[in-house]
Design an enzyme around this catalytic site. Structure first.
Site, short mmCIF file in Angstrom:
data_model
loop_
_atom_site.label_atom_id
_atom_site.label_comp_id
_atom_site.label_asym_id
_atom_site.label_seq_id
_atom_site.Cartn_x
_atom_site.Cartn_y
_atom_site.Cartn_z
CG ASP A 1 -43.54 15.17 7.66
OD1 ASP A 1 -43.04 14.38 6.84
OD2 ASP A 1 -44.44 14.84 8.45
CB THR B 1 -44.57 10.57 9.05
OG1 THR B 1 -44.28 11.24 7.82
CG2 THR B 1 -45.03 11.60 10.06
NE ARG C 1 -47.86 9.67 9.73
CZ ARG C 1 -48.74 10.03 8.80
NH1 ARG C 1 -50.04 10.11 9.12
NH2 ARG C 1 -48.37 10.29 7.56
CG HIS D 1 -45.38 12.60 -0.35
ND1 HIS D 1 -44.82 11.40 -0.67
CD2 HIS D 1 -45.36 12.69 0.99
CE1 HIS D 1 -44.47 10.77 0.45
NE2 HIS D 1 -44.78 11.55 1.48
CG ASP E 1 -40.81 13.15 9.28
OD1 ASP E 1 -40.20 13.83 8.44
OD2 ASP E 1 -42.03 12.89 9.17
CG HIS E 2 -39.41 10.87 6.18
ND1 HIS E 2 -39.61 11.59 5.03
CD2 HIS E 2 -40.59 10.92 6.86
CE1 HIS E 2 -40.86 12.02 5.00
NE2 HIS E 2 -41.48 11.64 6.10
#
Ligand SMILES: [Zn+2]
Length: 537
Positions: free
Chosen positions: A36, A77, A161, A303, A346-347
């Site tokens: 992630d 995500t 998710r 983050h 996912d990014h």
């Protein structure tokens, strides 16, 4: 005599290779790994201290697609995991964000919400979830269909998710982490109660034990030469801490929640994944099973502390060890040529605005509150109504179509008013009418990216495009979701079964992953797949 012997030898050789080909038409196990928020450059930036058996082994022995990008925005995500596993884009698979406003009901929807199912494994609503909002099949579904539902699919991630969407509609289980009690849980969509082995794993209280160790750096802190200083004003503080510095106690607030923002969250995921392979006998029963793992802690750490932090560097050095553990386990249990592994993200992520500012790089923090208030004022002046703007998410503005119709407000007029208000905002670049993307003043490749991320039933009316490295956010930490390369460029590595060592610099896209696997495994690609098969040696 000699010639006959050679001919017989050749026949035998080709027969035996044919037999071998048929026998190994599929590997015993496919392991999909999503990291992630992993940016492409992390493969190289920390390589001097990666071990030989983790990321570097995948790079050395596998197919390394170096220019692999997301081909839509918003890069978040839920959309990311779904696109990896569907070979598709939000415009088709429907997962247009982590959450969105449903046009038909006007209600906010979380990507995996499902009120018709219940939590299995703990009390509360964290398990009221399923893949029902996903409109297409996944590669995990297709592999299962190809084997007449005889194989197993297990999906695991701290984030719901990150597990549910990769598992598709036919997973035997998707497990995610509930931080109230530090447990792996699931929903009644998959089963009535947790298997005994999951209950036993939960009873060991590993999450609690990890957090009690606190988080210090793996190596002496002065050796973290790839990162900025430890105490930076633009980093977020963890609960219960007065500065964003090592060692992190992990004891503020709820430690079982804090584990997410530490490398231990990844180790817990890896331990649970290995346990799943053992207990579920994955790849041991003559079918090709699928294990989908997503490492979520890299996103939480990213983050909070950003790409240039010691926290991030340390998280990747430790994840490298977790990946080495996984690969070593696969080697011992199946052999490298009997497992197909892929790793992607996912990014990716933007730099923290405070960091770019300190280094004289362009970028900044977009004042969302001021922008929304200015837009509302402009709408009131023009149309005399304050309730036209009904939502803003995924950098999109939603307007009340009923009110527009009733008051006779034309879409072009609305655009003109909003555009004028947005033009005055610092960091603003372009306002895109999502129903007329081709008419917008953005470059052609961006038009495709925006189109791929849009669906009328779940997206807004206008998309706000900021200048590169401008973030809708806060003074500390960073984020992702844009169409810019820093959010779209992620690693893509294939390794193991039939994969030859190769570095590919030709551009590949996320939607190529699922059709490539389908091609290699001789099954149909997912129902909304638009990707192409990656051409390798
Ligand atoms: Zn994120």
């Amino acid at each position: 005599m000699k010639v006959t012997r050679i001919i017989i030898g050749l026949i035998f050789l080709s027969l035996s290779s044919l037999w071998a080909q048929n026998k190994s038409a599929r590997p015993k196990l496919v392991v999909g790994i999503v990291v992630d928020q992993m940016r492409y450059d992390y493969l190289y930036r920390f390589a001097n201290r990666y071990g030989e058996n983790g990321f570097k082994r995948l790079m050395r022995e596998g197919l390394n697609c170096q220019d692999n990008h997301y081909n839509y925005a918003p890069t978040v995500t839920a959309a990311g995991h779904t696109s990896v596993y569907t070979g598709s884009v939000p415009a088709i698979h429907g997962i247009v964000g982590n959450e969105w406003m449903d046009r038909a009901t006007g209600k906010k929807v979380y990507c995996t919400d499902d009120s018709t199912v219940t939590t299995v494994g703990t009390t509360g609503k964290t398990g009221f979830m399923s893949p029902k909002n996903l409109w297409t099949s996944t590669i995990t579904d297709q592999l299962k269909i190809a084997q007449n539902y005889q194989s197993k699919t297990i999906a695991i991630a701290l984030k719901d998710r990150g597990a549910i969407l990769p598992g598709g509609h036919t997973a035997d289980a998707a497990y995610w982490y509930d931080s109230k009690e530090g447990r792996w849980i699931t929903s009644s969509f998959y089963m009535k109660e947790l298997p005994t082995w999951v209950q036993t794993f939960n009873a060991e209280e590993r999450a609690l034990k990890f957090t009690k160790q606190g988080w210090n750096t793996l190596y002496p802190i002065q050796t973290y030469t790839q990162s900025a200083g430890d105490n930076m004003e633009f980093e977020s503080k963890m609960a219960g801490e007065s500065a964003p510095i090592f060692p992190h106690s992990l004891q503020g607030g709820n430690p079982l929640e804090l584990i997410r923002t530490s490398p231990y969250g990844n180790t817990l995921t890896k331990d649970f994944a290995i346990k799943a392979m053992q207990e579920e006998q994955l790849g041991k029963k003559g079918t090709t099973d699928f294990l989908a793992i997503s490492f979520s802690s890299t996103d939480y750490v990213g983050h909070s502390f950003g790409p240039q932090s010691i926290e991030l560097e340390d998280t990747y050095l430790r994840l490298d060890r977790d990946i080495a553990d996984l690969l070593t386990y696969l080697d011992k249990q199946y052999g490298k040529d009997q497992v197909l592994v892929f790793l992607t993200a996912d990014h990716a992520v933007a730099e923290i605005p405070g960091f770019t500012k300190s280094k004289k790089l362009p970028g900044g923090i977009f004042d969302r509150t001021k922008a929304v208030s200015d837009v509302k004022k402009a709408l009131q002046t023009a149309f005399g109504d304050l309730d036209l703007l009904i939502g803003e998410d995924n950098s999109q503005l939603h307007f009340n179509h009923v009110v527009m119709e009733k008051m006779g407000i034309k879409r072009e007029e609305l655009y003109r008013v909003v555009r004028k208000a947005m033009d005055k905002q610092d960091g603003f670049s372009e306002l895109i009418d999502l129903q007329a993307i081709n008419q917008s003043n953005i470059v052609t490749s961006y038009k495709n990216i925006v189109q791929n991320g849009y669906h009328a039933a779940r997206s807004g009316d206008f998309m706000v495009l900021l200048k590169p490295q401008w973030l809708i956010g806060y003074k500390t930490g960073t984020s992702h979701s844009t169409l810019y390369a820093y959010d779209t460029h992620v690693p893509l590595l294939f390794y193991g079964w039939k994969v030859k060592a190769q570095e590919l610099s030709t551009r590949t896209e996320i939607s190529d992953i699922a059709p490539t696997i389908a091609n290699w495994l001789h099954c149909m690609e997912p129902s909304g797949s638009i990707g192409k098969v990656i051409q390798s040696k």
